[in-house]
Enzyme design. Structure first.
Site, mmCIF file in Angstrom:
data_model
loop_
_atom_site.group_PDB
_atom_site.id
_atom_site.type_symbol
_atom_site.label_atom_id
_atom_site.label_comp_id
_atom_site.label_asym_id
_atom_site.label_seq_id
_atom_site.Cartn_x
_atom_site.Cartn_y
_atom_site.Cartn_z
ATOM 1 N N HIS A 97 10.695 3.367 -2.781
ATOM 2 C CA HIS A 97 10.681 3.830 -1.384
ATOM 3 C C HIS A 97 10.408 2.651 -0.456
ATOM 4 C CE1 HIS A 97 6.615 4.007 -3.071
ATOM 5 N NE2 HIS A 97 6.196 3.682 -1.859
ATOM 6 N N HIS A 99 8.621 1.469 3.265
ATOM 7 C CA HIS A 99 7.642 1.800 4.310
ATOM 8 C C HIS A 99 8.145 1.270 5.658
ATOM 9 C CE1 HIS A 99 4.055 2.450 1.521
ATOM 10 N NE2 HIS A 99 4.905 1.822 0.710
#
Ligand code: AMP
Ligand code: ZN
Length: 134
Positions: A97, A99
């Protein structure tokens, strides 16, 4: 992956504060934000890490990071776009993922990395990288 918290969020088994959804991606707010509005961009398909991720999905993630950065810049002054890749780099959740971290001029914390020096080995490292890129 059945024991992956982000897969559970994507499947709706765990709640999240979603700000965006497309065929391949979701984005939701980090529950322990570095600053308010800290957003996670997560592919719906589980990839353990950056290397195993589909490059097309990575391109989509980068485009979305640009959009979310523009959105949070309505209430902050800068952004950090970060992927913690593998545990040695601080990756806690092994569902790759990105940020998007809002930053404010008045709370200008630094990512705490050292600024080391090369001895006479800078070319050695460039050669190692270039060789792998071939
Ligand atoms: P990383 O160190 O890159 O693996 O970051 C994982 C991030 O996920 C951390 O910043 C956590 O605060 C965040 N996080 C963990 N569980 C949840 C959750 N249920 N909903 C939203 N964010 C979460
Ligand atoms: Zn997962």
């Amino acid at each position: 992956m059945s024991d992956c918290i982000f897969c559970k969020i994507i499947q709706g088994e765990i709640p999240s504060t979603k700000v965006f959804e497309s065929k391949d991606l979701v984005a939701f707010l980090d529950i322990m934000p570095a600053n308010k509005g800290h957003t996670l961009i997560v592919p719906k398909k589980h990839f353990d890490d950056l290397e195993s991720a589909d490059p097309k999905i990575l391109a989509e993630m980068t485009k979305l990071a640009q959009k979310i950065s523009k959105a949070v810049l309505e209430f902050c002054d800068g952004t950090n776009i970060v992927i913690n890749n593998k545990p040695a780099a601080g990756q806690i959740i092994n569902h790759m993922h990105m940020h998007v971290i809002p930053r404010h001029s008045e709370n200008n914390f630094k990512f705490d990395w050292p600024h080391r020096k090369y001895e006479d080995d800078i070319n050695l490292y460039s050669e190692k990288i270039k060789k792998s890129l071939q």
